[in-house]
Write a protein that holds these residues in place. Structure first.
Motif, PDB file in Angstrom:
ATOM      1  N   LEU A  40      16.606  63.454  77.181  1.00 42.60           N
ATOM      2  CA  LEU A  40      15.806  63.926  78.141  1.00 42.60           C
ATOM      3  C   LEU A  40      13.875  64.071  77.663  1.00 42.60           C
ATOM      4  CD1 LEU A  40      16.193  67.883  77.967  1.00 42.60           C
ATOM      5  CD2 LEU A  40      16.082  66.779  76.089  1.00 42.60           C
ATOM      6  N   PRO A  41      13.128  64.090  78.554  1.00 37.55           N
ATOM      7  CA  PRO A  41      11.917  64.165  78.281  1.00 37.55           C
ATOM      8  C   PRO A  41      11.070  65.131  77.212  1.00 37.55           C
ATOM      9  CG  PRO A  41      11.870  63.852  80.629  1.00 37.55           C
ATOM     10  CD  PRO A  41      13.119  64.311  80.110  1.00 37.55           C
ATOM     11  N   VAL A  42      10.581  64.859  76.422  1.00 38.01           N
ATOM     12  CA  VAL A  42      10.185  65.740  75.433  1.00 38.01           C
ATOM     13  C   VAL A  42       8.574  66.428  75.513  1.00 38.01           C
ATOM     14  CG1 VAL A  42       9.773  66.277  72.792  1.00 38.01           C
ATOM     15  CG2 VAL A  42      11.784  64.922  73.453  1.00 38.01           C
ATOM     16  N   HIS A  43       8.465  67.420  75.515  1.00 39.77           N
ATOM     17  CA  HIS A  43       6.795  68.102  75.774  1.00 39.77           C
ATOM     18  C   HIS A  43       6.543  69.122  74.625  1.00 39.77           C
ATOM     19  CE1 HIS A  43       3.435  69.138  77.879  1.00 39.77           C
ATOM     20  NE2 HIS A  43       3.680  70.285  77.318  1.00 39.77           N
ATOM     21  N   ILE A  44       5.703  68.601  73.763  1.00 40.32           N
ATOM     22  CA  ILE A  44       5.303  69.351  72.655  1.00 40.32           C
ATOM     23  C   ILE A  44       3.998  70.625  73.258  1.00 40.32           C
ATOM     24  CG2 ILE A  44       4.258  69.398  70.338  1.00 40.32           C
ATOM     25  CD1 ILE A  44       6.711  67.748  70.582  1.00 40.32           C
TER      26      ILE A  44
END
Ligand SMILES: [Zn+2]
Length: 536
Positions: A249-253
């Motif tokens: 899944l997409p990762v967002h920091i």
């Protein structure tokens, strides 16, 4: 005019244009009926494209981009000459979960006055776990902005395992998976972790991955306040990327930065690692607030999370029973924060005189060791603090990256005697007016995109974030000459200047800079991602 006939009109224009290549048939101007017309402004559409002069109409809560030759017959026409017309700002990282449920703060005036039309809650692993109930309450009571929610892994874990530092059994893990599944079905946009907080931080990488797999199945994102933003930044980024890869899944920091002088510059290295992974096809993004100070609890600032296991009484007990060890930990963290000068008290009920002062100054005026002051505050239930720990060069470097969105990390506030971080009042105007228009760190179109089109893309929010035909009319109009964040660290409760109009779902929330009192914000439910995580 409705959307369909507008599309039909566009098709006609294309045909007429095609014909006009061979003949001299003139393009026919049309009259568009609308509720509201924003005429003569500079349109920045949120994609990053150059601004252009034009008109935008709002009808039935939707946007119509008006062709040059057309005229608008509107109930309300607003002259926007000299003003910038852009999509309403989406705050990807907001902590108003509790505030939007309260009558006094649900209007989120300090965000509407920044041009925000949507706030994303459930961040850093905290917020309501029952997404359906939370959304229903917002829909019943209204809010100043729209609300999109993330499943907060910390509170989800707390529901099943309390605040204990233990591993879940298979049955408990399954219970957590079920809660996450329900949250996604109820319209959450993904999940969040807060890996310096109790109890989010007690989860192993594998445990988080198991929950992220559920979120992945529904097309949501993994947003993370990573385990360490200081010297452990790179390992912490690596953990987030691993979770993204293993759960697909997409990762967002969240609030991407190097915190603490000894780690300055590391964030640029982290950015290079992320850029390489993006090149390789992974979906990884981040957000940032445009300030050199952060803000959290004193406890999270001066103690590692294992030393904060359990509740307030557990902490008091630990301070009694393991006093020396705890004091040594606190002293070490304080030493690294410019000997306490970098840590300022933002809110502290038991002693209002300390609010706005740094730990070193308090210790000096009290003629006490600085660790004693910190321990007294922790015993009394803690305080929220502002910590000056970020380098200006890092802030500018990260800001210029095209996959870094703008987000406040703040919450709805009412003016009062506290000294919260000015980001609560100034994040978006500060990035636009100070960093873009004044300092030229990035072009204004990129700055606008970082708070509109980009966050919408990160969330897979398909009907907001751009000035485009048929999009929901979340629109912000600002004056580039007067736009200014006026909130400072000393005087944070100051609304921003220069945001002239804000429309939320087509309803006026701010008119000539004044809040209208409208609570047109709705709960926004995730309807699924349009693209697979790793094919973006
Ligand atoms: Zn956080």
């Amino acid at each position: 005019m409705n959307r369909l006939s507008n599309v039909a009109k566009r098709f006609t224009v294309i045909v007429v244009f095609a014909l006009s290549l061979f003949t001299t048939v003139p393009v026919l101007a049309e009259q568009i009926e609308a509720d509201i017309a924003l005429v003569g402004g500079q349109i920045i559409d949120g994609t990053g494209s150059p601004m252009r002069t034009g008109d935008v109409a709002i009808t039935n809560g939707k946007i119509i981009v008006v062709d040059r030759d057309d005229t608008i017959d509107a109930t309300w026409t607003i002259d926007c000459s000299g003003l910038i017309v852009c999509p309403g700002f989406i705050d990807l990282h907001n902590h108003s979960d509790g505030e939007v449920e309260k009558r006094e703060t649900r209007a989120a005036v300090n965000y509407v006055t920044q041009g925000c039309t949507t706030m994303v809650t459930g961040n850093c692993g905290s917020g309501p776990v029952d997404v359906g109930a939370y959304y229903r309450k917002i829909d019943e009571q209204g809010a100043g902005t729209n609300i999109a929610h993330l499943i907060p892994q910390g509170n989800l874990r707390k529901k099943v395992l309390d605040s204990e530092r233990i591993e879940p059994t298979d049955a408990q893990l399954d219970e957590m998976r079920k809660l996450a599944d329900q949250g996604m079905r109820d319209g959450a946009w993904g999940m969040s972790t807060g890996l310096i907080y109790v109890p989010s931080s007690f989860a192993t990488t594998e445990e988080i991955t198991e929950i992220a797999k559920v979120v992945s199945k529904h097309g949501g994102i993994y947003a993370s306040h990573i385990r360490g933003e200081g010297t452990q930044l790179l390992e912490s980024i690596d953990e987030a990327l691993r979770i993204g890869r293993d759960a697909d899944l997409p990762v967002h920091i969240s609030h991407f930065k190097s915190s603490g002088r000894e780690s300055w510059g590391l964030v640029r290295q982290a950015a290079r690692i992320i850029a390489e992974q993006r090149e390789a096809g992974r979906t990884i993004t981040a957000d940032q607030y445009p300030y050199i100070a952060s803000s959290t609890s004193l406890g999270a600032t001066v103690l590692p999370s294992w030393a904060r296991e359990g509740d307030r009484n557990d902490l008091r007990k630990r301070l009694d029973e393991e006093g020396d060890r705890m004091r040594a930990l606190i002293a070490d963290r304080i030493a690294k924060a410019d000997d306490g000068k970098a840590i300022r008290i933002a809110t502290y009920r038991p002693n209002a005189a300390w609010v706005g002062k740094d730990l070193a100054a308090i210790a000096e005026s009290e003629d006490r060791p600085i660790v004693d002051v910190a321990v007294e505050i922790l015993r009394a239930g803690g305080a929220s603090v502002v910590k000056f720990a970020i380098s200006e060069e890092d802030v500018r470097h990260i800001m210029a990256i095209d996959w870094v969105a703008t987000a406040s990390d703040g919450g709805a506030k009412l003016p009062g005697g506290t000294k919260p971080h000015p980001r609560n009042y100034g994040t978006f105007p500060r990035k636009l007016a100070y960093y873009s228009l004044q300092e030229n760190v990035i072009p204004i179109e990129q700055a606008v995109r970082s708070m509109t089109g980009l966050p919408a893309e990160i969330l897979s929010m398909q009907d907001r974030g751009l000035i485009r035909d048929g999009m929901v009319a979340d629109i912000t109009v600002f004056d580039p000459l007067t736009l200014r964040d006026t909130a400072t660290f000393d005087e944070p409760h100051q609304y921003a200047d220069g945001i002239q109009y804000v429309f939320v779902n087509g309803q006026p929330a701010l008119v000539e800079g004044e809040f209208t009192g409208t609570l047109a914000g709705k709960a926004l439910r995730f309807k699924g991602a349009n693209m697979h995580a790793n094919s973006k």
